[in-house]
Write a protein that holds these residues in place. Structure first.
Motif: not given
Ligand code: DC
Length: 219
Positions: A27-34, A133-139, A209-219
């Motif tokens: 959705e956000l066009n970013i990399d996923y790391i497992d 990433f203790p300073d990650a933008e979203f956790k 959608n729930l997690m994206l709503s948190y991310i989009r609200k603050e981005k």
């Protein structure tokens, strides 16, 4: 230049972390790391070489010449694509106790931090929001009822054509959660500032959608 965002997703086995993180990455066009796959890669090398992870000299020698990478959804061990070899019970059973060894955690944490240095990422694991990433933008900290997690994992294995029984999947998962959250060094733990998401009664789309709503609200 657009700002880099790092999204940390932690939680116990089977809570849906990787499925959801992949969706959000798309959705956000970013990399996923497992990062679990990276601990599994080390476990595979331990199994293949017969190195005892409780023997510091042997382990140090092995780690010095070991390269682990996660790119484009694939896991690499010393350059070999081992993605298809690390989802077995045998590898899970070694990945959990060996991931408690500090030398292994130091090595993989360094690699993971380097991965989030120059580009936006969503990373899932056990210690991303607390250590990597203790300073990650979203956790986010994903949880779900243990029975539901075991049920989902059983169905996933059966879909892949593997033999799986709920009772043994459940027992194995409970054991692994206990090991992962009770280990002395960098255990599975919710970061104080992480948003807890309980996926017990939500489907993949609802959690995404729930997690994206948190991310989009603050981005
Ligand atoms: O997410 P997974 O089940 O693929 O992870 C395999 C094991 O690796 C898990 O039992 C705990 C460990 N792990 C860890 O200690 N820290 C991480 N960041 C990711 C996984």
């Amino acid at each position: 230049m657009q700002d880099i965002i790092r999204i940390a997703v932690d939680g116990p086995a089977g809570a849906g972390k990787s499925t959801i993180a992949k969706e959000i990455a798309r959705e956000l066009n970013i990399d996923y790391i497992d990062t679990g796959a990276m601990y599994r890669a080390i476990a595979l090398k331990l199994i293949r070489t017969g190195v005892d992870y409780n023997n510091p000299q042997q382990l140090e020698e092995m780690l010095k010449t070991t390269d682990v990478d996660f790119a484009d959804g694939k896991t690499f061990l010393d350059g070999e694509d081992i993605s298809g070899l690390i989802r077995t019970d045998e590898v899970s059973a070694v990945a959990s106790p060996s991931s408690a060894i500090p030398a292994i955690r130091y090595k993989l944490t360094d690699l993971q931090q380097a991965m989030g240095q120059r580009k936006s990422i969503i990373m899932d694991g056990r210690d991303i929001g607390t250590v990597v990433f203790p300073d990650a933008e979203f956790k986010f900290y994903m949880v779900a009822d243990p029975e539901i997690r075991a049920r989902r994992r059983t169905e996933e294995l059966i879909m892949k054509g593997e033999k799986a029984e709920f009772e043994s999947v459940f027992a194995e998962m409970v054991k692994r959660d206990k090991q992962d959250s009770e280990r002395a060094f960098r255990p599975l733990k919710k970061a104080d500032d992480a948003i807890e998401i309980d996926s017990s009664n939500l489907n993949i789309e609802e959690v995404t959608n729930l997690m994206l709503s948190y991310i989009r609200k603050e981005k």
